[in-house]
Write an enzyme that holds these catalytic residues in place. Structure first.
Site, PDB file in Angstrom:
ATOM      1  N   THR A  89       0.842  -1.381  -0.054  1.00 40.07           N
ATOM      2  CA  THR A  89      -0.105   0.076   0.090  1.00 40.07           C
ATOM      3  C   THR A  89       0.887   1.348  -0.039  1.00 40.07           C
ATOM      4  OG1 THR A  89      -0.076  -0.384   2.373  1.00 40.07           O
ATOM      5  CG2 THR A  89      -1.953  -1.032   0.977  1.00 40.07           C
ATOM      6  N   THR A  90       1.832   1.111   0.646  1.00 36.87           N
ATOM      7  CA  THR A  90       2.940   2.352   0.519  1.00 36.87           C
ATOM      8  C   THR A  90       3.595   2.547  -0.687  1.00 36.87           C
ATOM      9  OG1 THR A  90       3.396   1.833   3.046  1.00 36.87           O
ATOM     10  CG2 THR A  90       4.751   3.337   2.060  1.00 36.87           C
ATOM     11  N   ASP A 123      -1.764  -8.186   6.577  1.00 36.29           N
ATOM     12  CA  ASP A 123      -0.974  -8.143   5.487  1.00 36.29           C
ATOM     13  C   ASP A 123      -0.374  -9.321   5.159  1.00 36.29           C
ATOM     14  OD1 ASP A 123      -1.711  -5.418   5.567  1.00 36.29           O
ATOM     15  OD2 ASP A 123       0.457  -4.533   5.340  1.00 36.29           O
TER      16      ASP A 123
HETATM   17  P1  ADP Z   1       4.103  -1.570   1.557  1.00 33.85           P
HETATM   18  O1  ADP Z   1       3.022  -1.024   2.422  1.00 33.85           O
HETATM   19  O2  ADP Z   1       4.111  -1.138   0.226  1.00 33.85           O
HETATM   20  O3  ADP Z   1       4.242  -3.013   1.761  1.00 33.85           O
HETATM   21  P2  ADP Z   1       6.587  -1.864   3.401  1.00 33.85           P
HETATM   22  O4  ADP Z   1       6.592  -0.905   4.270  1.00 33.85           O
HETATM   23  O5  ADP Z   1       5.785  -3.063   3.747  1.00 33.85           O
HETATM   24  O6  ADP Z   1       5.538  -1.205   2.324  1.00 33.85           O
HETATM   25  O7  ADP Z   1       7.644  -2.125   2.431  1.00 33.85           O
HETATM   26  C1  ADP Z   1       7.877  -2.972   1.245  1.00 33.85           C
HETATM   27  C2  ADP Z   1       8.944  -2.765   0.667  1.00 33.85           C
HETATM   28  O8  ADP Z   1      10.165  -3.261   1.518  1.00 33.85           O
HETATM   29  C3  ADP Z   1       9.077  -3.796  -0.572  1.00 33.85           C
HETATM   30  O9  ADP Z   1       9.536  -3.004  -1.466  1.00 33.85           O
HETATM   31  C4  ADP Z   1       9.962  -4.795  -0.065  1.00 33.85           C
HETATM   32  O10 ADP Z   1      10.784  -5.378  -1.168  1.00 33.85           O
HETATM   33  C5  ADP Z   1      11.005  -4.102   0.733  1.00 33.85           C
HETATM   34  N1  ADP Z   1      11.562  -5.118   1.899  1.00 33.85           N
HETATM   35  C6  ADP Z   1      10.873  -5.938   2.912  1.00 33.85           C
HETATM   36  N2  ADP Z   1      11.991  -6.681   3.469  1.00 33.85           N
HETATM   37  C7  ADP Z   1      13.053  -6.440   3.004  1.00 33.85           C
HETATM   38  C8  ADP Z   1      14.589  -6.728   3.321  1.00 33.85           C
HETATM   39  N3  ADP Z   1      14.612  -7.630   4.312  1.00 33.85           N
HETATM   40  N4  ADP Z   1      15.633  -5.995   2.744  1.00 33.85           N
HETATM   41  C9  ADP Z   1      15.351  -5.180   1.726  1.00 33.85           C
HETATM   42  N5  ADP Z   1      13.980  -4.773   1.325  1.00 33.85           N
HETATM   43  C10 ADP Z   1      12.885  -5.306   2.010  1.00 33.85           C
HETATM   44 MG    MG Z   2       4.210  -4.411   3.284  1.00 36.58          MG
END
Ligand code: ADP
Ligand code: MG
Length: 560
Positions: free
Chosen positions: A97-98, A394
């Site tokens: 969502t972000t 989520d």
């Molecule tokens: P959203 O609400 O869009 O899901 P998040 O705050 O959950 O936002 O962040 C998602 C992003 O973080 C994605 O682009 C995902 O690939 C990245 N991400 C999640 N875990 C890791 C990690 N361990 N290392 C690098 N990037 C990560």
């Molecule tokens: Mg997320």
């Protein structure tokens, strides 16, 4: 001259927004960029959380884009579109969502200089649509299928996806623990589409690690009367009767008018009341059920009656919980106790009433149809558990998506960088202005890895340069931001995975929203409806505060 003025006379009432044309597009873009800036810092595992408190004094701490957008209560008409896409991303895929808000904001930001230079929005829109089409095809091409693996392997893979989702949340520290719990819960409900079959129960207090998964249904002990303590609290393979009727002594004299000629008749009415309830209770006992649940009240008489016959009962079970018990135990909710046949009774391996923190829970485990699961969440503050619940939601959605579509892509900005590279390369083959626009679109996609770096305190320019070089070399398609070291790493090898549907949906929705906002070149605020609204609001206010208002005016008069 007169013809030109005419529409102005109609529209130019006091308070009419006259913004139009290029200025309007730019102002809408600015509004959306501001909104995107608000959620920007929450992206990724090192993202920050937002604390939002409303006028009622409710505080929410969240990292979830959709939740934040909802709570922000945005009034700007164009920026509201961003709220909508965040919501739709939330309901469609549950995560990202972000990402979707950020992408839309960035697409618009990249478009702004072109608009200011006089490029017609339609040209931009066309190129953006082409770019998104190309991007989505590329994602599909890059996606890796997890189909055809053994259950154990699949479980491990799904847990990786869940862990990636959870890593950006408050409960990220325990992501492996919760990821496997979520995977078990999702696999337990099988192909069923109803999300409410996975219950999440929140019990404040205790440690996060005290959270547990029930392979069945659990709910908080309902209100009970005296006699309850004498009822047995544990059964092996009990039969379960589910009811939607009241088991209470009704004093009909409250509801009905009865004319008596002889006081002796009064006793017969009281007797009749007792007979009705005893008849109902007898019938419940005769079914052979050891557990009786009802959506409506089970009174003190019934409670004692059941206790004497070693039967457990619970009244005022919420509808949702009762349906989940029905789904899990294979029972059917009855609206009458007459002719209850064996088939409508549910059963489970084990029923237990257990203490969890300060609460007692009724737990039905080992259910035959197995189509429900309940996660009992523990943790410190209320806000914390609330956010944990949203995070698990989520993760649950992501695992379900992954089970259904079973393709994943590398996260951590890897997929975004790769599409960006692909689009830039593609742009070079195009002649004309479109080349510039597609290039801008490609640049906008880099916002994801850049923001991941920024939020983690890394040097974004440095990391992005490394990533660009790696991706350009042709063998670094899976390289993304390494959140632990501040360098770059193979996200796929590090199991930072996301279901491809998250990215596809995000790019689709963000492009559509950006195009929509670009295509709006005039906002007409209808002054009439606005003043009507204003009046309604004013009269509501006056209604509430009439006293003080009048008094205030009275004083003013006197002073004069
Ligand atoms: P959203 O609400 O869009 O899901 P998040 O705050 O959950 O936002 O962040 C998602 C992003 O973080 C994605 O682009 C995902 O690939 C990245 N991400 C999640 N875990 C890791 C990690 N361990 N290392 C690098 N990037 C990560
Ligand atoms: Mg997320």
């Amino acid at each position: 001259m007169a013809a030109m003025l005419q529409p102005q006379i109609i529209l130019l009432k006091e308070g009419t927004d006259t913004a139009q044309g290029k200025a309007q597009v730019v102002s809408n873009i600015n509004a959306c960029t501001t909104v995107a800036d608000t959620v920007r810092t929450t992206l990724g595992p090192r993202g920050m959380d937002k604390l939002i408190h409303d006028d009622k004094g409710n505080t929410t701490i969240s990292n979830d884009g959709a939740t934040i957008m909802k709570l922000l209560d945005i009034v700007h008409p164009a920026a509201k579109i961003l709220v909508d896409i965040a919501k739709s991303q939330d309901s469609e895929v549950g995560d990202g969502t972000t990402t979707v808000v950020l992408l839309a904001g960035e697409f618009l930001k990249e478009a702004k200089p072109f608009i200011e230079d006089g490029v017609h929005p339609q040209n931009l829109i066309r190129s953006y649509r082409t770019a998104s089409y190309l991007a989505i095809n590329k994602i599909k091409e890059l996606a890796v299928s997890i189909e055809g693996k053994s259950l154990e392997e699949k479980k491990a893979l799904l847990a990786k996806c869940a862990a990636t989702t959870l890593s950006s949340k408050l409960i990220g520290g325990e992501k492996e623990f919760f990821a496997s719990m979520v995977v078990d819960a999702v696999l337990a409900i099988g192909d069923d589409d109803r999300l409410n079959l996975i219950g999440i129960k929140k019990v404040p207090g205790g440690n996060m690690r005290d959270s547990f998964l029930v392979n069945g249904v659990a709910f908080k002990k309902t209100f009970s009367y005296a006699g309850f303590e004498q009822q047995p609290k544990k059964f092996v393979k009990p039969k379960i009767l589910l009811l939607n009727i009241e088991l209470e002594l009704k004093s009909e004299k409250e509801n009905a008018e009865i004319r008596l000629s002889d006081p002796a008749q009064y006793q017969s009415i009281v007797d009749a009341e007792w007979n009705i309830i005893y008849d109902k209770l007898d019938k419940c006992v005769q079914t052979g059920a050891k557990i009786v649940l009802s959506r409506l009240a089970i009174g003190d008489l019934a409670t004692q009656y059941f206790a004497d016959r070693d039967i457990f009962c619970a009244g005022r079970v919420t509808e949702e919980d009762l349906h989940r018990v029905a789904a899990a135990t294979g029972g059917t909710v009855q609206t009458s106790v007459n002719n209850v046949i064996d088939e409508v009774l549910g059963s489970c391996e084990l029923f237990e009433e257990k203490q969890v923190g300060n609460e007692r829970f009724n737990i039905f485990s080992g259910c035959p149809s197995g189509q429900t699961a309940t996660i009992v969440l523990r943790g410190g503050a209320d806000q914390f558990i609330d956010e944990a619940e949203r995070s698990l939601h989520d993760a649950i959605m992501i695992v379900r998506r992954a089970v259904k579509n079973s393709t994943v892509v590398a996260g951590g900005g890897a997929i975004d960088m790769e599409i960006s590279r692909f689009l830039r390369q593609h742009a070079r083959t195009i002649a004309g202005k479109s080349q510039l626009f597609i290039n801008s679109y490609a640049k906008a996609l880099e916002v994801i890895p850049r923001q991941l770096c920024d939020n983690a305190g890394f040097d974004a320019t440095d990391v992005l340069n490394k990533l660009r070089q790696k991706h350009a070399s042709g063998e670094g398609a899976n390289y993304g931001v390494d959140i632990n070291t501040g360098g770059i790493a193979d996200s796929f090898a590090n199991f930072v995975w996301e279901p491809s549907v998250v990215k596809i949906n995000a790019i689709n929705a963000a492009t559509e929203a950006a195009c929509l906002i670009l295509s709006v070149d005039e906002t007409v605020k209808n002054p009439k409806s606005e003043s009507a609204q204003g009046e309604a609001a004013a009269s509501a206010m006056a209604g509430r505060g009439r006293g003080p208002v009048m008094r205030g005016r009275g004083r003013g008069m006197r002073r004069r």
